[in-house]
Design a protein around this motif. Structure first.
Motif, PDB file in Angstrom:
ATOM      1  N   GLU A 112       3.269  -7.603   2.979  1.00 43.75           N
ATOM      2  CA  GLU A 112       3.557  -6.785   4.156  1.00 43.75           C
ATOM      3  C   GLU A 112       3.525  -7.625   5.433  1.00 43.75           C
ATOM      4  O   GLU A 112       4.331  -7.427   6.342  1.00 43.75           O
TER       5      GLU A 112
ATOM      6  N   THR B 117       5.212   3.167  -4.874  1.00 46.75           N
ATOM      7  CA  THR B 117       4.147   4.165  -4.968  1.00 46.75           C
ATOM      8  C   THR B 117       4.443   5.342  -4.052  1.00 46.75           C
ATOM      9  O   THR B 117       4.698   5.161  -2.861  1.00 46.75           O
TER      10      THR B 117
ATOM     11  N   TYR C   1       4.147  -1.217  -2.541  1.00 45.53           N
ATOM     12  CA  TYR C   1       4.149  -0.171  -1.511  1.00 45.53           C
ATOM     13  C   TYR C   1       5.310   0.791  -1.709  1.00 45.53           C
ATOM     14  O   TYR C   1       5.139   2.009  -1.736  1.00 45.53           O
ATOM     15  N   GLU C   2       6.517   0.243  -1.846  1.00 48.43           N
ATOM     16  CA  GLU C   2       7.703   1.084  -1.981  1.00 48.43           C
ATOM     17  C   GLU C   2       7.685   1.885  -3.284  1.00 48.43           C
ATOM     18  O   GLU C   2       8.174   3.011  -3.343  1.00 48.43           O
TER      19      GLU C   2
ATOM     20  N   PHE D 292      -2.348   3.601   3.540  1.00 46.54           N
ATOM     21  CA  PHE D 292      -2.418   2.162   3.290  1.00 46.54           C
ATOM     22  C   PHE D 292      -3.252   1.474   4.371  1.00 46.54           C
ATOM     23  O   PHE D 292      -4.101   0.623   4.082  1.00 46.54           O
TER      24      PHE D 292
ATOM     25  N   LEU E 237      -0.223  -7.901  -2.045  1.00 50.03           N
ATOM     26  CA  LEU E 237       0.576  -6.860  -1.394  1.00 50.03           C
ATOM     27  C   LEU E 237       0.355  -6.868   0.115  1.00 50.03           C
ATOM     28  O   LEU E 237       1.312  -6.726   0.894  1.00 50.03           O
TER      29      LEU E 237
ATOM     30  N   PHE F 264      -0.943   0.991  -5.525  1.00 49.10           N
ATOM     31  CA  PHE F 264      -0.234   0.061  -4.648  1.00 49.10           C
ATOM     32  C   PHE F 264      -0.222  -1.346  -5.265  1.00 49.10           C
ATOM     33  O   PHE F 264       0.783  -2.043  -5.227  1.00 49.10           O
TER      34      PHE F 264
ATOM     35  N   LYS G  45       1.778   8.084   3.876  1.00 49.77           N
ATOM     36  CA  LYS G  45       1.506   6.954   2.979  1.00 49.77           C
ATOM     37  C   LYS G  45       1.118   5.711   3.781  1.00 49.77           C
ATOM     38  O   LYS G  45       0.224   4.961   3.402  1.00 49.77           O
ATOM     39  N   GLU G  46       1.823   5.487   4.899  1.00 46.81           N
ATOM     40  CA  GLU G  46       1.529   4.312   5.716  1.00 46.81           C
ATOM     41  C   GLU G  46       0.108   4.374   6.269  1.00 46.81           C
ATOM     42  O   GLU G  46      -0.617   3.368   6.247  1.00 46.81           O
TER      43      GLU G  46
ATOM     44  N   LEU H 165       2.585  -0.975  10.651  1.00 46.28           N
ATOM     45  CA  LEU H 165       1.675  -1.242   9.549  1.00 46.28           C
ATOM     46  C   LEU H 165       1.188  -2.689   9.609  1.00 46.28           C
ATOM     47  O   LEU H 165       0.001  -2.969   9.392  1.00 46.28           O
TER      48      LEU H 165
END
Length: 204
Positions: free
Chosen positions: A105, A24, A21-22, A51, A101, A16, A47-48, A114
């Motif tokens: 977000e 990976t 994020y996008e 994270f 990162l 990440f 994935k969310e 998220l």
């Protein structure tokens, strides 16, 4: 032996941090962690959620350190603030890419669920630091200051130099190829500045 769930989170955090994020995918994470997709889905579901778990895991580690600082009766209030500064600088400079990162977000507001999860993970740590400042005010070691904005002054200074290397280098009159975060002297400079700032702001 390291817990498999923790291993997956650590490998995912590296990805990440490097690819965003996008950029990976769950498949990327499975390959890096040498596990199958089913195992990631079993532990995290998406994935969310993976994270979110990483942010909570890292925040909980920091929370443990902050809680020890808060409860340490051998430290004065200002020494506790110094310890908080040392801890935050070490953590955020070491894991700066993932920290950027997280704030990306928070700022982009593209994934509200998220974003809420990140805020809920980070907020308890700020509460501990607020308690340290409030305790110093109560014992009259500290002046009566705006507690929330004092906290923002600490984290805001760190974020200012962390979130953009290019801007940081411009501010510090350094060349573009200079990496301030790997420079021990620069880290010490930020640490000393924050402690001097808190001395002037807090101490009676």
């Amino acid at each position: 032996m390291k817990d498999k769930r923790v291993h997956i989170m650590e490998m995912a955090m590296d990805l990440f941090a490097g690819k965003g994020y996008e950029g990976t995918s769950i498949r990327d994470i499975a390959e890096r962690a040498s596990v199958n997709l089913a195992m990631i889905n079993y532990y995290f579901g998406s994935k969310e959620k993976l994270f979110e778990n990483i942010v909570e895991y890292k925040s909980a580690l920091t929370r443990g350190i902050l809680d020890e600082i808060l409860k340490n009766k051998e430290l004065s209030a200002i020494e506790k603030i110094y310890a908080v500064i040392d801890s935050y600088l070490e953590k955020l400079f070491t894991h700066r890419s993932f920290h950027r990162l997280i704030y990306q977000e928070l700022m982009l507001n593209q994934r509200e669920e998220l974003q809420n999860s990140i805020v809920n993970s980070l907020f308890p740590n700020t509460v501990i630091i607020k308690r340290i400042i409030e305790s110093g005010i109560k014992t009259e070691e500290f002046k009566k200051v705006d507690v929330e904005l004092t906290l923002a002054s600490i984290t805001g200074t760190i974020n200012q130099v962390l979130l953009s290397k290019k801007l940081c280098n411009k501010l510090m009159n350094k060349d573009d190829d200079y990496i301030p975060y790997d420079d021990i002297k620069f880290r010490k400079r930020v640490r000393n500045h924050l402690k001097q700032l808190m001395d002037a702001h807090l101490i009676k």
